[in-house]
Design an enzyme around this catalytic site. Structure first.
Site, PDB file in Angstrom:
ATOM      1  N   CYS A   1      -2.741  -0.253   4.754  1.00  0.00           N
ATOM      2  CA  CYS A   1      -2.248   1.081   4.456  1.00  0.00           C
ATOM      3  C   CYS A   1      -2.242   1.255   2.952  1.00  0.00           C
ATOM      4  O   CYS A   1      -2.308   0.284   2.210  1.00  0.00           O
ATOM      5  CB  CYS A   1      -0.816   1.255   4.939  1.00  0.00           C
TER       6      CYS A   1
ATOM      7  N   GLY B   1      -6.822   3.277   4.622  1.00  0.00           N
ATOM      8  CA  GLY B   1      -6.420   3.744   5.949  1.00  0.00           C
ATOM      9  C   GLY B   1      -6.994   5.102   6.239  1.00  0.00           C
ATOM     10  O   GLY B   1      -6.895   6.002   5.404  1.00  0.00           O
TER      11      GLY B   1
ATOM     12  N   ASN C   1       3.468  -0.550   3.401  1.00  0.00           N
ATOM     13  CA  ASN C   1       2.211  -1.280   3.549  1.00  0.00           C
ATOM     14  C   ASN C   1       2.567  -2.738   3.792  1.00  0.00           C
ATOM     15  O   ASN C   1       3.268  -3.335   2.976  1.00  0.00           O
ATOM     16  CB  ASN C   1       1.366  -1.127   2.274  1.00  0.00           C
ATOM     17  N   GLY C   2       2.115  -3.267   4.930  1.00  0.00           N
ATOM     18  CA  GLY C   2       2.414  -4.658   5.255  1.00  0.00           C
ATOM     19  C   GLY C   2       2.691  -4.796   6.736  1.00  0.00           C
ATOM     20  O   GLY C   2       2.315  -3.935   7.533  1.00  0.00           O
TER      21      GLY C   2
ATOM     22  N   CYS D   1      -2.292 -11.580  -1.036  1.00  0.00           N
ATOM     23  CA  CYS D   1      -3.358 -11.615  -0.028  1.00  0.00           C
ATOM     24  C   CYS D   1      -4.733 -11.744  -0.681  1.00  0.00           C
ATOM     25  O   CYS D   1      -5.176 -10.847  -1.392  1.00  0.00           O
ATOM     26  CB  CYS D   1      -3.301 -10.334   0.800  1.00  0.00           C
TER      27      CYS D   1
ATOM     28  N   TYR E   1     -12.248  -8.034   0.298  1.00  0.00           N
ATOM     29  CA  TYR E   1     -12.780  -6.853   0.966  1.00  0.00           C
ATOM     30  C   TYR E   1     -11.997  -5.573   0.743  1.00  0.00           C
ATOM     31  O   TYR E   1     -12.576  -4.497   0.551  1.00  0.00           O
ATOM     32  CB  TYR E   1     -12.835  -7.119   2.477  1.00  0.00           C
TER      33      TYR E   1
ATOM     34  N   CYS F   1      -4.681 -11.943  10.734  1.00  0.00           N
ATOM     35  CA  CYS F   1      -3.669 -11.731   9.696  1.00  0.00           C
ATOM     36  C   CYS F   1      -2.418 -11.144  10.335  1.00  0.00           C
ATOM     37  O   CYS F   1      -2.500 -10.201  11.102  1.00  0.00           O
ATOM     38  CB  CYS F   1      -4.199 -10.752   8.645  1.00  0.00           C
TER      39      CYS F   1
ATOM     40  N   CYS G   1      -2.227 -16.152  -0.531  1.00  0.00           N
ATOM     41  CA  CYS G   1      -2.214 -16.493   0.899  1.00  0.00           C
ATOM     42  C   CYS G   1      -3.664 -16.542   1.357  1.00  0.00           C
ATOM     43  O   CYS G   1      -4.410 -15.582   1.155  1.00  0.00           O
ATOM     44  CB  CYS G   1      -1.467 -15.419   1.695  1.00  0.00           C
TER      45      CYS G   1
ATOM     46  N   CYS H   1      -6.097 -16.482   6.642  1.00  0.00           N
ATOM     47  CA  CYS H   1      -7.235 -16.062   7.480  1.00  0.00           C
ATOM     48  C   CYS H   1      -8.397 -17.047   7.391  1.00  0.00           C
ATOM     49  O   CYS H   1      -9.240 -17.106   8.274  1.00  0.00           O
ATOM     50  CB  CYS H   1      -7.664 -14.640   7.129  1.00  0.00           C
TER      51      CYS H   1
END
Ligand code: AMP
Length: 464
Positions: free
Chosen positions: A2, A35, A110-111, A254, A260, A400, A450, A453
């Protein structure tokens, strides 16, 4: 996945000639890549919150007429790509609730919360009815039931708010970058590990917050600083005040934002994703000994990495796939006769450069593998002699739980297939991924990220 944006006007109140609305609207317009499901804006005037929200892209969801109703000094806005809860109307953000303690309050998030189900059950036991199925509303529900946490000394102006907010934020777990309107104040907060970006900017007439700096550029605001992990910032007519409800030493930003998700021209986590992606391409080139005539990106996601790869290897960079940018919302179901219609709507091979060439194709990631398979097929049909697929990140093996929309583990091709099996599936002459070490060499301070993934090492437990 988001995008959030918030604005507090520091000069005159906006009485509807649209400065507030313009900032809130264009802020999320430039975050549209984060989003595309729905968009919404809230403002606050005379104790009431005005909300405009609809499904679709910002341009379709919010009309010129609608935004005339946005007045006052403060607004928050949001673009949504659901990672928790369905895409129903109620779940469109901003989410507004009437709070017994604070009156009408609004939030954008967002999260993804990892203890959402526990908290939801706890709220229901306490008689709090939630109208949404997304995890965002629990922040507002909790505001009404928590006890005060007085562990942080608060400014006299925030004595009635900070102790409740601190309690709420100490209860929720997982990833959140949030903006709220409470009593006409603009409040920003970021989880203690700082999974998702949240930045602060300023103009001479406004303080602004956004997921990425591209939202500041469009309204000509200057980037100021990050909202730090574990920080709450309050902006109101008395200025800006900052508190820390957690001082964690380790962050878990992240890495996929750099791979990406974020726009290449934004500054997030103190680096430009464009530069990081270019380095990923260079690292990939260092690890690769293939010989080829040209390097082509999968546009747009593979472009910076392909430039890095091509520069390192000294192999010409070409536009071997041309992207159609005008794909609307209406999707024509592909007929069985036209196998490649759905991919050709977006990407067309450039036969003039592909034919009889040995091609290195660069993309940022493989998720389900369908995109790569179609691209290899298109390039071969367009006459490529050899197609060598190169991925500028390691195999995605884990979903994720912190806010990126990835499919289940079973659907993630690399979770159950070897690189050779994936190569066969996509039909490429060769396939190579960037190593985890190569990825980590591409960012500053690799331990602060993190990488669940790619490694299955999840820093926050998921509680059901
Ligand atoms: P797939 O066909 O599932 O392998 O999709 C891979 C393509 O989707 C790549 O070109 C990526 O740029 C893009 N991609 C990567 N992660 C995501 C995501 N979480 N949501 C949507 N697209 C993604």
């Amino acid at each position: 996945m988001c995008g959030v944006f918030g604005v507090y006007l520091t000069e005159d109140e906006d009485v509807g000639f649209s400065k507030l609305a313009t900032f809130a609207y264009f802020g999320i317009y430039s975050l549209q890549h984060r989003g595309q499901e729905s968009a919404g804006i809230c403002s606050y005037v005379n104790g009431e919150i005005v909300r405009i929200a609809n499904k679709g892209l910002v341009l379709d969801a919010i009309s010129k007429e609608d935004i005339k109703n946005l007045k006052g000094k403060v607004a928050i806005s949001h673009v949504r790509y659901s990672t928790a809860g369905d895409d129903s109307f109620e779940n469109i953000q901003p989410i507004v609730r009437s709070s017994s303690r604070f009156g009408e309050v609004a939030i954008v998030h967002n999260g993804n919360l990892t203890n959402y189900h526990l908290i939801r059950r706890m709220l229901e036991k306490n008689g709090v009815n939630l109208k949404c199925t997304s995890d965002t509303e629990v922040f507002l529900g909790l505001l009404d039931v928590v006890e005060k946490d007085n562990s942080i000394a608060s400014h006299i102006l925030d004595e009635e708010l900070i102790p409740y907010l601190v309690s709420v934020l100490k209860l929720v777990e997982g990833a959140y970058s949030i903006l709220m309107i409470i009593n006409g104040k603009l409040i920003a907060a970021r989880d203690p590990l700082g999974f998702r970006p949240l930045l602060m900017g300023r103009r001479k007439d406004a303080i602004v917050f956004a997921s990425e700096t591209c939202a500041f550029d469009i309204i000509e605001a200057d980037y100021w600083r990050e909202v730090k992990p574990g920080e709450i910032t309050i902006v109101d007519e008395n200025g800006i005040r900052t508190y820390f409800f957690s001082k964690s030493q380790n962050t878990k930003k992240c890495i996929f934002e750099h791979v990406y998700f974020a726009r290449p021209d934004s500054l997030i986590f103190s680096e430009y994703p464009y530069n990081v992606r270019k380095k990923m391409g260079m690292e990939l080139a260092k690890e690769d000994d293939v010989e080829a005539d040209i390097v082509i990106p999968v546009p747009d996601s593979g472009m910076p990495a392909a430039i890095g790869y091509s520069q390192y290897k000294n192999i010409p960079y070409e536009m071997g796939l041309i992207r159609n940018h005008y794909i609307g919302r209406t999707f024509i179901a592909p007929s069985q006769d036209i196998r490649n219609l759905s991919v050709l709507m977006k990407l067309n091979p450039n036969k003039g450069i592909i034919k009889d060439k040995s091609v290195v194709v660069i993309d940022d990631s493989i998720v389900r593998g369908t995109t790569s398979k179609r691209i290899v097929n298109l390039l071969k049909e367009a006459g490529a002699k050899e197609v060598h697929m190169r991925i500028a990140s390691p195999p995605v093996i884990g979903p994720c739980y912190y806010g990126i929309d990835t499919p289940t583990k079973e659907e993630l091709m690399a979770s159950h297939m070897s690189v050779e099996d994936i190569r066969k599936f996509i039909g490429a002459n060769s396939l190579k991924y960037l190593s985890l070490e190569g990825l980590m060499r591409s960012v500053q301070d690799p331990d602060s990220f993190c990488d669940a993934c790619f490694t299955d090492n999840y820093p926050v437990e998921i509680k059901l």
